[in-house]
Write a protein that holds these residues in place. Structure first.
Motif, PDB file in Angstrom:
ATOM      1  N   GLN A  30     -13.260   7.370  -9.352  1.00  0.00           N
ATOM      2  CA  GLN A  30     -13.769   6.986  -7.755  1.00  0.00           C
ATOM      3  C   GLN A  30     -13.007   5.808  -7.263  1.00  0.00           C
ATOM      4  OE1 GLN A  30     -18.014   7.138  -7.687  1.00  0.00           O
ATOM      5  NE2 GLN A  30     -17.939   6.180  -5.588  1.00  0.00           N
ATOM      6  N   GLU A  31     -12.965   4.732  -7.981  1.00  0.00           N
ATOM      7  CA  GLU A  31     -12.595   3.477  -7.692  1.00  0.00           C
ATOM      8  C   GLU A  31     -10.958   3.494  -7.498  1.00  0.00           C
ATOM      9  OE1 GLU A  31     -12.092  -0.588  -6.616  1.00  0.00           O
ATOM     10  OE2 GLU A  31     -13.565   1.033  -6.470  1.00  0.00           O
ATOM     11  N   ALA A  32     -10.275   4.283  -8.519  1.00  0.00           N
ATOM     12  CA  ALA A  32      -8.742   4.599  -8.231  1.00  0.00           C
ATOM     13  C   ALA A  32      -8.695   5.412  -6.748  1.00  0.00           C
ATOM     14  CB  ALA A  32      -8.254   5.557  -9.271  1.00  0.00           C
ATOM     15  N   ARG A  33      -9.426   6.359  -6.597  1.00  0.00           N
ATOM     16  CA  ARG A  33      -9.536   7.108  -5.527  1.00  0.00           C
ATOM     17  C   ARG A  33      -9.473   6.194  -4.206  1.00  0.00           C
ATOM     18  NH1 ARG A  33     -13.041  10.971  -7.550  1.00  0.00           N
ATOM     19  NH2 ARG A  33     -11.909  12.501  -8.800  1.00  0.00           N
ATOM     20  N   ARG A  34     -10.448   5.268  -4.362  1.00  0.00           N
ATOM     21  CA  ARG A  34     -10.713   4.642  -3.075  1.00  0.00           C
ATOM     22  C   ARG A  34      -9.765   3.465  -2.942  1.00  0.00           C
ATOM     23  NH1 ARG A  34     -11.976  -0.469  -1.914  1.00  0.00           N
ATOM     24  NH2 ARG A  34     -11.806  -1.248  -3.996  1.00  0.00           N
ATOM     25  N   LEU A  35      -8.961   2.962  -3.893  1.00  0.00           N
ATOM     26  CA  LEU A  35      -7.947   2.123  -3.776  1.00  0.00           C
ATOM     27  C   LEU A  35      -6.675   2.810  -3.330  1.00  0.00           C
ATOM     28  CD1 LEU A  35      -8.047   0.038  -7.112  1.00  0.00           C
ATOM     29  CD2 LEU A  35      -8.426  -0.929  -4.913  1.00  0.00           C
ATOM     30  N   MET A  36      -6.429   4.071  -3.661  1.00  0.00           N
ATOM     31  CA  MET A  36      -5.345   5.026  -3.136  1.00  0.00           C
ATOM     32  C   MET A  36      -5.360   5.328  -1.569  1.00  0.00           C
ATOM     33  SD  MET A  36      -4.863   7.765  -6.111  1.00  0.00           S
ATOM     34  CE  MET A  36      -3.475   8.564  -5.119  1.00  0.00           C
ATOM     35  N   PHE A  37      -6.682   5.359  -1.170  1.00  0.00           N
ATOM     36  CA  PHE A  37      -6.803   5.772   0.157  1.00  0.00           C
ATOM     37  C   PHE A  37      -6.861   4.479   1.064  1.00  0.00           C
ATOM     38  CE2 PHE A  37      -8.067   9.659  -1.863  1.00  0.00           C
ATOM     39  CZ  PHE A  37      -7.068  10.785  -1.467  1.00  0.00           C
ATOM     40  N   SER A  38      -7.626   3.559   0.532  1.00  0.00           N
ATOM     41  CA  SER A  38      -7.927   2.334   1.547  1.00  0.00           C
ATOM     42  C   SER A  38      -6.773   1.253   1.464  1.00  0.00           C
ATOM     43  CB  SER A  38      -9.080   1.963   1.340  1.00  0.00           C
ATOM     44  OG  SER A  38      -9.229   1.456   0.116  1.00  0.00           O
ATOM     45  N   HIS A  39      -5.965   1.248   0.468  1.00  0.00           N
ATOM     46  CA  HIS A  39      -4.816   0.181   0.263  1.00  0.00           C
ATOM     47  C   HIS A  39      -3.521   0.793   0.129  1.00  0.00           C
ATOM     48  CE1 HIS A  39      -8.203  -2.599   0.355  1.00  0.00           C
ATOM     49  NE2 HIS A  39      -8.763  -2.086  -0.748  1.00  0.00           N
ATOM     50  N   SER A  40      -3.336   2.170   0.307  1.00  0.00           N
ATOM     51  CA  SER A  40      -2.304   2.996   0.235  1.00  0.00           C
ATOM     52  C   SER A  40      -1.559   2.444  -1.269  1.00  0.00           C
ATOM     53  CB  SER A  40      -1.175   2.363   1.296  1.00  0.00           C
ATOM     54  OG  SER A  40      -1.761   2.914   2.442  1.00  0.00           O
ATOM     55  N   LYS A  41      -2.305   2.543  -2.305  1.00  0.00           N
ATOM     56  CA  LYS A  41      -1.628   2.339  -3.741  1.00  0.00           C
ATOM     57  C   LYS A  41      -1.257   3.586  -4.208  1.00  0.00           C
ATOM     58  CE  LYS A  41      -3.245  -1.928  -3.967  1.00  0.00           C
ATOM     59  NZ  LYS A  41      -2.415  -3.092  -4.192  1.00  0.00           N
ATOM     60  N   ASN A  42      -0.327   3.508  -4.809  1.00  0.00           N
ATOM     61  CA  ASN A  42       0.195   4.926  -5.627  1.00  0.00           C
ATOM     62  C   ASN A  42      -0.904   5.178  -6.960  1.00  0.00           C
ATOM     63  OD1 ASN A  42       1.099   3.415  -8.113  1.00  0.00           O
ATOM     64  ND2 ASN A  42       3.060   3.038  -7.245  1.00  0.00           N
ATOM     65  N   SER A  44      -0.691   5.597 -10.186  1.00  0.00           N
ATOM     66  CA  SER A  44      -0.613   4.518 -11.372  1.00  0.00           C
ATOM     67  C   SER A  44      -1.143   3.209 -11.097  1.00  0.00           C
ATOM     68  CB  SER A  44       0.621   4.375 -12.100  1.00  0.00           C
ATOM     69  OG  SER A  44       1.635   4.020 -11.156  1.00  0.00           O
ATOM     70  N   THR A  45      -1.039   2.513 -10.070  1.00  0.00           N
ATOM     71  CA  THR A  45      -1.153   1.065  -9.540  1.00  0.00           C
ATOM     72  C   THR A  45      -3.009   1.231  -9.387  1.00  0.00           C
ATOM     73  OG1 THR A  45       0.713   0.561  -8.710  1.00  0.00           O
ATOM     74  CG2 THR A  45      -1.197  -0.651  -8.078  1.00  0.00           C
ATOM     75  N   ALA A  46      -3.449   2.402  -8.775  1.00  0.00           N
ATOM     76  CA  ALA A  46      -4.573   2.210  -8.518  1.00  0.00           C
ATOM     77  C   ALA A  46      -5.513   2.461  -9.842  1.00  0.00           C
ATOM     78  CB  ALA A  46      -4.928   3.309  -7.579  1.00  0.00           C
ATOM     79  N   PHE A  47      -4.954   3.236 -10.571  1.00  0.00           N
ATOM     80  CA  PHE A  47      -5.678   3.558 -12.053  1.00  0.00           C
ATOM     81  C   PHE A  47      -5.626   2.360 -12.715  1.00  0.00           C
ATOM     82  CE2 PHE A  47      -5.613   4.528 -16.503  1.00  0.00           C
ATOM     83  CZ  PHE A  47      -6.910   5.030 -16.602  1.00  0.00           C
ATOM     84  N   ARG A  48      -4.551   1.538 -12.673  1.00  0.00           N
ATOM     85  CA  ARG A  48      -4.443   0.074 -13.617  1.00  0.00           C
ATOM     86  C   ARG A  48      -5.670  -0.722 -12.978  1.00  0.00           C
ATOM     87  NH1 ARG A  48       0.525  -1.005 -12.530  1.00  0.00           N
ATOM     88  NH2 ARG A  48       1.557   0.809 -12.951  1.00  0.00           N
ATOM     89  N   GLN A  49      -5.550  -0.851 -11.711  1.00  0.00           N
ATOM     90  CA  GLN A  49      -6.505  -1.766 -11.092  1.00  0.00           C
ATOM     91  C   GLN A  49      -7.980  -1.380 -11.296  1.00  0.00           C
ATOM     92  OE1 GLN A  49      -5.289  -2.114  -7.034  1.00  0.00           O
ATOM     93  NE2 GLN A  49      -3.906  -3.714  -7.390  1.00  0.00           N
ATOM     94  N   ALA A  50      -8.378  -0.186 -11.197  1.00  0.00           N
ATOM     95  CA  ALA A  50      -9.654   0.322 -11.337  1.00  0.00           C
ATOM     96  C   ALA A  50      -9.972  -0.038 -12.673  1.00  0.00           C
ATOM     97  CB  ALA A  50      -9.693   1.913 -11.116  1.00  0.00           C
ATOM     98  N   VAL A  51      -9.047   0.425 -13.850  1.00  0.00           N
ATOM     99  CA  VAL A  51      -9.638   0.109 -15.079  1.00  0.00           C
ATOM    100  C   VAL A  51      -9.934  -1.442 -15.527  1.00  0.00           C
ATOM    101  CG1 VAL A  51      -8.769   0.433 -17.629  1.00  0.00           C
ATOM    102  CG2 VAL A  51      -8.503   2.224 -15.947  1.00  0.00           C
TER     103      VAL A  51
END
Length: 53
Positions: A30-42, A44-51
């Motif tokens: 859920q956090e990775a999805r939020r980062l991808m959509f709200s901060h235009s992250k790809n 792999s970057t969103a997953f790393r930040q979420a973890v």
């Protein structure tokens, strides 16, 4: 909490309807999805930040 790991997992599952590990994974996704959509992250970057957060 004064309960065994298996008792905790059983209680958690009865309240949340998933295991603690499944719940943790769902929160991370859920956090990775939020980062991808709200901060235009790809992905792999969103997953790393979420973890790591």
């Amino acid at each position: 909490m004064h309960m065994s790991v298996s008792s905790f997992n059983e209680h958690f599952n009865s309240v949340i309807s998933m295991s603690p590990l499944q719940y943790q994974k769902a929160l991370r996704l859920q956090e990775a999805r939020r980062l991808m959509f709200s901060h235009s992250k790809n992905a792999s970057t969103a997953f790393r930040q979420a973890v790591l957060s």
